[in-house]
Design an enzyme around this catalytic site. Structure first.
Site, PDB file in Angstrom:
ATOM      1  N   ARG A 202       0.868  -1.241   0.113  1.00 63.86           N
ATOM      2  CA  ARG A 202      -0.094  -0.059  -0.048  1.00 63.86           C
ATOM      3  C   ARG A 202       0.827   1.227   0.031  1.00 63.86           C
ATOM      4  NH1 ARG A 202      -2.865  -3.468  -0.721  1.00 63.86           N
ATOM      5  NH2 ARG A 202      -5.040  -3.949   0.256  1.00 63.86           N
TER       6      ARG A 202
ATOM      7  N   SER B 255     -10.338  -0.599   3.640  1.00 64.34           N
ATOM      8  CA  SER B 255      -9.403  -0.707   4.853  1.00 64.34           C
ATOM      9  C   SER B 255      -8.874   0.507   5.659  1.00 64.34           C
ATOM     10  CB  SER B 255      -8.361  -1.456   4.687  1.00 64.34           C
ATOM     11  OG  SER B 255      -8.849  -2.842   4.187  1.00 64.34           O
TER      12      SER B 255
ATOM     13  N   GLU C 255      -4.377   4.082   6.232  1.00 63.19           N
ATOM     14  CA  GLU C 255      -4.116   3.993   4.711  1.00 63.19           C
ATOM     15  C   GLU C 255      -4.463   5.168   4.207  1.00 63.19           C
ATOM     16  OE1 GLU C 255      -5.893   1.020   1.732  1.00 63.19           O
ATOM     17  OE2 GLU C 255      -5.212  -0.340   3.237  1.00 63.19           O
TER      18      GLU C 255
END
Ligand code: EPU
Length: 368
Positions: free
Chosen positions: A174, A264, A364
């Protein structure tokens, strides 16, 4: 001629634009100034405009990985560069190119319809093509970097167009060069090459490997194969994987069109084997996955769930009842959650996970 050009462009600068439909949380914030960018020439026009060229800029894709904590003061460049095509075929791959403004899931479906499989495990990830390399999106055993060929971007200071290959994108979990500020120190103390806020991605090329091979290693997909009575991966088609991934995601994750969210909210943290053993001694049910590099990845969703957060709320920000890793907007479009509420809830979760497990969760989405 120059004056006329500038006048035309000024007409295209939209003022006080609601960003509520343009962020998947559905947070009500405004862009003070917004320009829709449909081509590289539009970026060049913005950079040639004396009133806009030196303004701080914020690049907006599908808005599926951002938390807006107030009105956006920098000039918002809303990327609407379209187009999808097969541009080359090599011995090892089909090379497909897509405009940064294309919807990611629609690209995945289109490639399958063209008989060009390889992206099916990443079906239904919200957002745009241009945002996909920024956080190296991934799901069900495949990450963007596994299917990435190269991308085109424009330097937002100089207007210079450039192309990056996978190594230059510095993909991580990520993570990519686009998430790091230009001043961050690089390896061995060298100046960092971060491009956060510095570049606008215009086109992305994908390498879809030949021959196609199904990726079925993920537990949810193995379970699905068994349910369908299939024992051999060779019996499974890319379309089936696409359909299964869509089913699994729909069952687990809230649809942003119905319940605002940014996927997420936290990354799955990585720990050393010693740290993991230490936690397991206290928390025997800890969900953990050994990684190829010897480190251990922990399931952030399990850590948050274990701290009792499912369903808990701060104002209109809540932890999704079916998946503790996802924060949702309980207020809908009428009483939308604020970015402040989301971040207060996120901080409370981080504190409780830290107090119990000694692990600091990293969020995130990009906080604007
Ligand atoms: N778990 C719980 N309680 C929860 C949530 C999860 O106990 O409330 C446990 C599950 O039972 C499972 C483990 O935690 O054993 C992992 O959960 P899950 O597979 O649902 O999620 P994940 O593996 O952490 C990652 C990505 C998702 C991606 C899926 C599938 C991250 C942060 N998330 O989730 O990506 O779709 O794997 O590959 O890496 C996203 O980034 O927005 C995203 C949705």
């Amino acid at each position: 001629m120059k004056v006329a050009d500038a006048t035309i462009l000024q007409m295209l600068v939209e003022k006080n634009v609601s960003l509520q439909p343009h962020n998947s949380f559905g947070i009500a914030a405004k862009a003070l100034q917004l320009v829709r960018v449909a081509s590289q020439a539009d970026v060049a026009a913005v950079l040639a405009d004396p009133a806009l060229q030196s303004a701080p800029k914020f690049v907006l894709g599908g808005g599926s990985n951002i938390v807006l904590t107030g009105d956006v003061r920098p000039l918002v460049l809303k990327v609407e560069i379209m187009g999808r095509q097969l541009v080359a075929e090599t011995e090892r791959a089909w090379i497909v190119e897509a405009g940064a403004g294309e919807n990611w899931h629609e690209l995945v479906a289109w490639t399958l319809a063209q008989g060009l499989p390889g992206l099916e495990n990443m079906a239904l990830i919200p957002g745009t093509v241009g945002a996909s390399p920024v956080q190296n999106i991934g799901a069900y055993g495949v990450e963007l970097q596994d299917r990435f060929e190269s991308l085109d971007a424009v330097d937002l200071e100089t207007g210079r167009a450039f192309t990056l290959d996978a190594a230059q994108c510095a993909f991580g979990y990520r993570d990519s060069v686009f998430k790091h500020p230009p001043t961050a120190p690089g390896e061995a103390g060298r100046p960092g090459l971060g491009l956060a806020g510095k570049a606008l991605i215009t086109r992305v090329r994908f390498a879809l490997p030949k021959p196609w091979k199904p990726v079925l290693g993920y537990a949810d997909l193995e379970r699905r194969m068994a349910q369908e009575g299939l024992s051999d991966a060779r019996q499974v088609s890319a379309q089936q994987i696409f359909d299964w991934v869509c089913d699994i995601r729909r069952a687990k994750l809230p649809d942003p069109a119905v319940l605002g969210n940014a996927g997420s909210f936290f990354k799955n943290p990585t720990v050393s084997p010693e740290q993991c053993a230490d936690i397991i001694a206290r928390e025997p049910k800890l969900v953990h996955y050994p990684m190829p590099d010897g480190s251990i990845k922990l399931a952030a969703g399990w850590l948050i769930d274990a701290c009792g957060w499912k369903g808990k709320a701060v104002g209109h920000a809540a932890v999704y009842e079916k998946q503790a890793l996802v924060l949702v907007n309980k207020g809908g479009t009428q009483n939308p959650v604020t970015g402040g509420e989301v971040m207060t809830l996120a901080k409370a979760i981080q504190t409780s996970v830290y107090e119990r497990f000694g692990i600091l969760l990293e969020h995130e989405p990009v906080v604007v």
